[in-house]
Design a protein around this motif. Structure first.
Motif, PDB file in Angstrom:
ATOM      1  N   SER A  66       0.830  -1.211   0.000  1.00  0.00           N
ATOM      2  CA  SER A  66       0.000   0.000   0.000  1.00  0.00           C
ATOM      3  C   SER A  66       0.860   1.255   0.000  1.00  0.00           C
ATOM      4  CB  SER A  66      -0.932   0.018   1.211  1.00  0.00           C
ATOM      5  OG  SER A  66      -1.868  -1.027   1.123  1.00  0.00           O
ATOM      6  N   LEU A  67       1.989   1.220   0.723  1.00  0.00           N
ATOM      7  CA  LEU A  67       2.908   2.362   0.724  1.00  0.00           C
ATOM      8  C   LEU A  67       3.452   2.626  -0.681  1.00  0.00           C
ATOM      9  CD1 LEU A  67       4.973   1.670   3.983  1.00  0.00           C
ATOM     10  CD2 LEU A  67       3.386   3.574   3.600  1.00  0.00           C
ATOM     11  N   LYS A  69       1.989   1.843  -3.565  1.00  0.00           N
ATOM     12  CA  LYS A  69       0.904   2.376  -4.400  1.00  0.00           C
ATOM     13  C   LYS A  69       0.640   3.846  -4.088  1.00  0.00           C
ATOM     14  CE  LYS A  69      -1.154  -2.027  -5.381  1.00  0.00           C
ATOM     15  NZ  LYS A  69      -1.610  -3.179  -4.729  1.00  0.00           N
ATOM     16  N   ALA A  70       0.638   4.193  -2.819  1.00  0.00           N
ATOM     17  CA  ALA A  70       0.418   5.595  -2.425  1.00  0.00           C
ATOM     18  C   ALA A  70       1.567   6.479  -2.910  1.00  0.00           C
ATOM     19  CB  ALA A  70       0.271   5.700  -0.907  1.00  0.00           C
ATOM     20  N   ILE A  73       1.233   7.622  -6.451  1.00  0.00           N
ATOM     21  CA  ILE A  73       0.207   8.654  -6.625  1.00  0.00           C
ATOM     22  C   ILE A  73       0.707  10.009  -6.141  1.00  0.00           C
ATOM     23  CG2 ILE A  73      -2.085   9.405  -5.865  1.00  0.00           C
ATOM     24  CD1 ILE A  73      -2.801   6.379  -5.703  1.00  0.00           C
ATOM     25  N   ASP A  74       1.521   9.996  -5.095  1.00  0.00           N
ATOM     26  CA  ASP A  74       2.044  11.223  -4.486  1.00  0.00           C
ATOM     27  C   ASP A  74       3.017  11.929  -5.424  1.00  0.00           C
ATOM     28  OD1 ASP A  74       2.921  13.218  -2.766  1.00  0.00           O
ATOM     29  OD2 ASP A  74       3.924  11.865  -1.381  1.00  0.00           O
TER      30      ASP A  74
END
Length: 151
Positions: A66-67, A69-70, A73-74
């Motif tokens: 999840s880190l 994937k985030a 996006i960031d």
């Protein structure tokens, strides 16, 4: 010689923690910062099946995924912060590991290179090296999911 001593320290820490023992705060993070970069070992399946990981380990690797994937996006692309977040997550995985035997050994095959990639993310000052470490981290996360389950 220094790399060998660092690896012995890390493996001792991992083996000690994965059996349910605890360490003083900061020991895990210090060990993570001193991983040698030359470790690369083959993964194997459990007679064609995935190994069973404890729920805390599996959840921790899912959170690492999840880190990633985030991060994609960031727009800030703060690799050092990502490395710190991975470091916290890997410390939790190590502290909560209750695995033993062959599944435990196979977890180390993927976890130790993850710690190396995390160290690079935290310490490098070049975006190119950080991007390569993140690519390696993604590959290792995918390798974990290809070889481990909680079922």
């Amino acid at each position: 010689m220094k790399n060998i001593l660092q690896m012995v320290l890390l493996l001792s820490l991992l083996l000690f923690n994965c059996k349910g023992e605890s360490t003083k705060k900061g020991q895990v993070d210090k060990a993570l910062d001193n991983i040698p970069t030359s470790l690369s070992l083959p993964m194997e399946l459990n007679n064609g099946e995935k190994w069973v990981a404890n729920l805390e380990t599996h959840t921790g690797v899912k959170q690492m995924d999840s880190l990633v994937k985030a991060f994609h996006i960031d727009s800030t692309k703060n690799y050092k912060r990502l490395g710190e977040n991975f470091s916290k997550q890997s410390s939790d995985i190590i502290k909560q590991c209750s695995m033993e035997g062959k599944p435990h050994e196979q977890l180390h095959v993927v976890l130790i290179p993850m710690l190396d990639a995390i160290s690079t993310l935290k310490e490098t000052n070049t975006e190119d090296q950080a991007a390569k470490a993140l690519d390696r981290m993604e590959l290792l996360i995918n390798t974990y999911f290809a070889h481990f389950t909680t079922e």
